[in-house]
Motif scaffolding. Structure first.
Motif, PDB file in Angstrom:
ATOM      1  N   ALA A 242       0.997  -1.328  -0.105  1.00 17.99           N
ATOM      2  CA  ALA A 242      -0.003   0.005   0.012  1.00 17.99           C
ATOM      3  C   ALA A 242       0.839   1.275  -0.084  1.00 17.99           C
ATOM      4  O   ALA A 242       1.719   1.336   0.787  1.00 17.99           O
ATOM      5  CB  ALA A 242      -1.093  -0.072   0.970  1.00 17.99           C
ATOM      6  N   TYR A 244       0.381   4.454   1.129  1.00 16.69           N
ATOM      7  CA  TYR A 244      -0.577   5.075   1.915  1.00 16.69           C
ATOM      8  C   TYR A 244      -0.327   6.635   2.055  1.00 16.69           C
ATOM      9  O   TYR A 244       0.954   7.013   1.847  1.00 16.69           O
ATOM     10  CB  TYR A 244      -0.672   4.596   3.329  1.00 16.69           C
ATOM     11  N   ASN A 260      -5.467   7.016   0.186  1.00 10.96           N
ATOM     12  CA  ASN A 260      -6.001   7.254   1.782  1.00 10.96           C
ATOM     13  C   ASN A 260      -6.609   6.059   2.210  1.00 10.96           C
ATOM     14  O   ASN A 260      -6.796   5.029   1.436  1.00 10.96           O
ATOM     15  CB  ASN A 260      -6.717   8.531   2.037  1.00 10.96           C
ATOM     16  N   VAL A 261      -6.917   5.875   3.312  1.00  6.11           N
ATOM     17  CA  VAL A 261      -7.615   4.762   3.838  1.00  6.11           C
ATOM     18  C   VAL A 261      -8.890   4.076   3.207  1.00  6.11           C
ATOM     19  O   VAL A 261      -9.107   3.146   2.792  1.00  6.11           O
ATOM     20  CB  VAL A 261      -8.121   4.839   5.418  1.00  6.11           C
ATOM     21  N   ILE A 264      -7.596   2.542  -0.199  1.00  9.03           N
ATOM     22  CA  ILE A 264      -7.049   1.516   0.084  1.00  9.03           C
ATOM     23  C   ILE A 264      -8.183   0.512   0.424  1.00  9.03           C
ATOM     24  O   ILE A 264      -8.167  -0.795  -0.385  1.00  9.03           O
ATOM     25  CB  ILE A 264      -5.965   1.452   1.287  1.00  9.03           C
ATOM     26  N   ILE A 283       1.830  -1.486   4.750  1.00 13.73           N
ATOM     27  CA  ILE A 283       2.024   0.060   4.953  1.00 13.73           C
ATOM     28  C   ILE A 283       3.344   0.724   5.380  1.00 13.73           C
ATOM     29  O   ILE A 283       3.595   1.954   5.658  1.00 13.73           O
ATOM     30  CB  ILE A 283       0.784   0.496   5.641  1.00 13.73           C
ATOM     31  N   LEU A 300      -7.379   1.351   9.177  1.00 20.32           N
ATOM     32  CA  LEU A 300      -7.743   0.314   7.964  1.00 20.32           C
ATOM     33  C   LEU A 300      -8.629  -0.953   8.415  1.00 20.32           C
ATOM     34  O   LEU A 300      -9.341  -1.232   7.705  1.00 20.32           O
ATOM     35  CB  LEU A 300      -6.166  -0.013   7.454  1.00 20.32           C
TER      36      LEU A 300
END
Length: 309
Positions: A242, A244, A260-261, A264, A283, A300
């Motif tokens: 990821a 992030y 962003n969360v 994802i 991450i 997450l």
């Protein structure tokens, strides 16, 4: 049934391994993550023989400068947790002496109460092979075959006997034994490697590069298993690397697991629809320290479960 979720442990250079690995492992288990994962990067060449993944001109990421050894990292996590599975994704098998690697996996599994998952691959770095491999890069597939065979022998009943190119065991007791049969998963990316996976391993460790591509690869692998007469079902654990960021990525060229969360989790949901057993999230490259890693991991996990993953 919800997809199992795992988290990668902090191995990269910005982390204090002795302090942060147990801390993150404990926190991840408390959050609800069911597995903890490590990867292998043996060194960072200042003048690389080839680009990242063997692709000409693709630079190695700076995060690879100082990656903690995978089984040492898992041992720290094992001592700090009680339930989470402990996996390698992946350990570059030909960089290790087969017998010693088999014994290390068995000891860790025995110590952790049967929580180890052995995710193996052949790697791609010529510089790592020059520094550490037991045989030349061109023989990597043959050495992976021997590693798998030696692991099965060493983990099996005594007396152990085995004769291969690198390993000769003449009727010996080899202990401790794993607490249960350790699953071997392979990161097979070509037809020959996929045949090895179907014939010799317990499952597959793909990387999330798009849900459509993943679904096609999974169907092809299952078709190959049927063609080769495999009756045991294949396990499948997806690695997601990821990228992030706190802010949403608003470009049209957004890659899988970039943003962003919310973004994802959107990608996690799409990949979960493929029907694999487990997905784990890496991450660590995008977080500054262990506290941020724990905070993002908690966010997450909560968002993923709320989305029905």
């Amino acid at each position: 049934m919800a997809t199992r979720l795992g988290l990668s442990l902090p191995q990269n250079k910005q982390y204090d391994i002795g302090r942060d690995v147990p801390d993150v492992a404990r926190a991840a288990e408390e959050i609800g993550y069911e597995s903890l994962w490590v990867y292998e990067r043996a060194l960072f060449p200042e003048a690389a023989s080839q680009g990242l993944y063997g692709i000409e001109g693709l630079p190695w990421p700076d995060s690879y400068r100082g990656v903690a050894e995978p089984l040492v990292t898992l041992t720290l996590a094992a001592a700090a947790t009680r339930r989470a599975r402990l996996g390698t994704s992946v350990l570059v098998a030909p960089l290790h002496v087969p017998f010693q690697l088999a014994k290390a996996f068995a000891s860790l599994d025995a110590a952790s109460g049967g929580r180890v998952v052995a995710g193996l691959g052949t790697g791609w770095s010529l510089d790592e092979y020059a520094a550490a491999s037991v045989r030349p890069f061109e023989e990597r597939g043959q050495i992976l075959d021997e590693v798998i065979e030696v692991c099965r022998a060493v983990w099996g009943p005594d007396p152990v006997t085995y004769e291969g190119r690198l390993t000769k065991i003449s009727s010996a007791t080899v202990a401790p034994k794993p607490a249960r049969p350790i699953p071997i998963l392979l990161a097979a990316t070509n037809k020959k490697a996929q045949r090895r996976l179907v014939d010799k391993a317990d499952g597959w460790m793909p990387v999330g590069l798009g849900a459509g591509q993943l679904a096609a690869q999974w169907r092809a692998l299952q078709d190959l298993a049927a063609e080769r007469g495999r009756t045991e079902p294949l396990q499948a654990v997806l690695r997601t690397n990821a990228a992030y960021s706190a802010k949403a990525y608003d470009g049209a060229d957004r890659g899988p697991f970039q943003g962003n969360v919310e973004q994802i989790v959107e990608d996690l949901a799409a990949h979960a629809e493929v029907g694999l057993d487990e997905i784990f999230i890496d991450i660590q490259g995008a977080t500054r320290d262990a506290q941020e890693l724990k905070d993002v991991a908690a966010e997450l996990y909560t968002a993923a479960r709320a989305a029905g993953i």
